[in-house]
Design an enzyme around this catalytic site. Structure first.
Site, PDB file in Angstrom:
ATOM      1  NE  ARG A 191      -2.295   1.228   3.617  1.00 27.48           N
ATOM      2  CZ  ARG A 191      -2.982   1.092   4.756  1.00 27.48           C
ATOM      3  NH1 ARG A 191      -4.289   0.890   4.721  1.00 27.48           N
ATOM      4  NH2 ARG A 191      -2.370   1.130   5.931  1.00 27.48           N
ATOM      5  NE  ARG A 212       5.558  27.178   1.441  1.00 24.86           N
ATOM      6  CZ  ARG A 212       4.642  27.661   0.598  1.00 24.86           C
ATOM      7  NH1 ARG A 212       4.989  28.513  -0.333  1.00 24.86           N
ATOM      8  NH2 ARG A 212       3.378  27.271   0.691  1.00 24.86           N
ATOM      9  CG  HIS A 223       2.626  25.080  -4.675  1.00 27.06           C
ATOM     10  ND1 HIS A 223       2.955  26.200  -3.952  1.00 27.06           N
ATOM     11  CD2 HIS A 223       1.368  24.738  -4.277  1.00 27.06           C
ATOM     12  CE1 HIS A 223       1.943  26.521  -3.148  1.00 27.06           C
ATOM     13  NE2 HIS A 223       0.969  25.646  -3.325  1.00 27.06           N
ATOM     14  CE  LYS A 233      -2.066   4.516   7.075  1.00 27.35           C
ATOM     15  NZ  LYS A 233      -3.407   4.726   7.652  1.00 27.35           N
ATOM     16  CD  GLU A 269     -11.692   6.205   5.010  1.00 30.37           C
ATOM     17  OE1 GLU A 269     -11.303   5.037   4.924  1.00 30.37           O
ATOM     18  OE2 GLU A 269     -10.998   7.177   4.628  1.00 30.37           O
TER      19      GLU A 269
END
Lengths: 282, 282
Positions: free
Chosen positions: A52, A100, A102, A146, A178
């Site tokens: 996963r 920094r 994106h 996740k 969920e």
């Protein structure tokens, strides 16, 4: 002995593992994680967790910095040396430090894991029932990843706790998806019902094990959209997670579920789960 | 001279500011941020940014660790000592370190800010036009909170860059909301159109300034849902952000917008914006 951490290939005291402020995990939630249970010093379903993890990495366009086999070996060695025998491995991978922006730039991923003790889960059906509360599912559409972008889950969980409950159930247009840190199941007419994995449902590893166990136990396992109303009227409701295993639900939005005790099917499945854990780890 | 950072009340070299792995900003994206532009060593709209920061903190149930006035003073002192004259302040607040658990526990927030130079923005209308690409808006429903849970924005921005574009426009059921790191505007029939702030639109500070400027310039400013089809047929399209000010859009999904040059209203508004910046900072 101080708590140790595996940190970018080195093992050191947890307190000494420090992240730069421009780690993309800290500024962009640009990372993924896993929580892996171990019992008696042996991991349970480690392979499934790392599969996963690989899919989560793909989901955020991050090449797995270590091969699955390497990671399995390193986790194995780490637990062997750890004083913790019953607990969890928390594992996190981020895209690492970069000025920094994106936009992705070459960066060396940050990889870490550490062990934390957990109390043993009570034998099936003997724990106190959980209290749930519904929360509007305001999360993004890729909950199958996740990711560490957990702020929506954190806010939902704390809203539940503030209301005197244990866990928040996400409901989207009347459909139960969920919970904030667990998968959700209802039992009705002898069948186990749960929402299919996808945009709003993480492919839980405990959920995966349960699918197999239900087959073995001859309990029909049905993946479909289930409404909140249907769930509130269900015979049994339970939630699953790696750390909790299977937790039966006594109350939801201050209504009693079933007869207010742990249902027979929940107990049977959790019993089978604990038997499997024992077989694999003792 | 090394780059400096204000880190939990101390000023130190950026590279020496280190975060523990259990900072909730690193494990849960449990934090908020601001990007504040300064010109000629003077901040622009600092007060507005800190008001939004306060609302973002409220949005995640985090008490502001410093009063607005203190933060303004500290930022002012920091810029005064900084060699950077044209740039931005990146400011981040997280709930701080605590043993990993979704549930809030007392923790000391992590507060930091640092300055980074930025090239001057080209005078209104003289920059090259931007290329946009649509992306399905899969973000959560509380985008009015400027949180560090930016993974969805990062993925959208990088999808845009991979497609040879500059910025991703989020579209939800045919409605344009905002971009991955900017607000979105269309000009049609002499009116400036933009989606109202709320679940899917950040209350941008440049957007706020623009509302005022439009009033002064007698350009109608209309907040309403606008469809992608309507926008693609607009006379002008532009995006706004603190670092970019106002950027005119030349192409979107490989179609030319307007006549392919910077539109008169965009140019007029950007000119007024730059005049205001000069008045306040020179």
């Amino acid at each position: 002995m101080s708590e140790m951490i595996w940190f970018n290939g080195e093992v050191l005291p947890l307190a000494e593992a420090r992240i730069g402020v421009e780690d993309r995990g800290f500024q962009f939630a640009d990372g993924v994680y896993e929580v892996i249970r171990f019992y008696n010093g042996r991991t349970f379903t480690l392979s499934e967790h790392l599969d996963r993890l690989t899919r989560s990495c793909e989901g955020i366009r991050l090449a797995m910095p270590l091969k699955k086999q390497e990671l399995m070996r390193e986790i194995g060695k780490f637990i062997e040396k750890s004083p913790v025998r019953e607990g969890m491995i928390y594992l996190q991978i981020t895209r690492g430090p970069a000025p920094r922006n994106h936009i992705f730039a070459p960066s060396r991923p940050t990889v870490l894991f550490y062990a934390r003790p957990l109390p043993p889960v009570a034998p099936a059906g003997t724990a106190e029932g959980l209290k749930l509360i519904s929360q509007n599912d305001e999360r993004w559409q890729r909950c199958w990843i996740k990711s560490i972008a957990l702020l929506p889950n954190v806010l939902a969980k704390n809203a539940a706790v503030s209301a005197g409950c244990d866990e928040a159930v996400f409901v989207e247009k009347g459909i139960v998806t969920e919970c904030s840190a667990s998968n959700f199941f209802a039992v009705a007419g002898g069948k186990v019902l749960t929402h299919p994995v996808g945009p709003k449902v993480l492919p839980g590893i405990t959920r995966l094990v349960l699918m197999d166990l239900c087959k073995q136990l001859d309990v029909p396992f049905v993946e479909r959209a289930i409404s909140e109303a249907e769930c509130l009227a269900a015979d049994e409701v339970f939630i699953t997670s790696t750390t909790r295993e299977i937790g039966w639900v006594a109350r939801w939005n201050d209504r009693q579920i079933g007869n207010g005790s742990c249902g027979v099917i929940t107990r049977k499945i959790h019993g089978a789960y604990q038997k499997l854990v024992t077989e694999r780890t003792q």
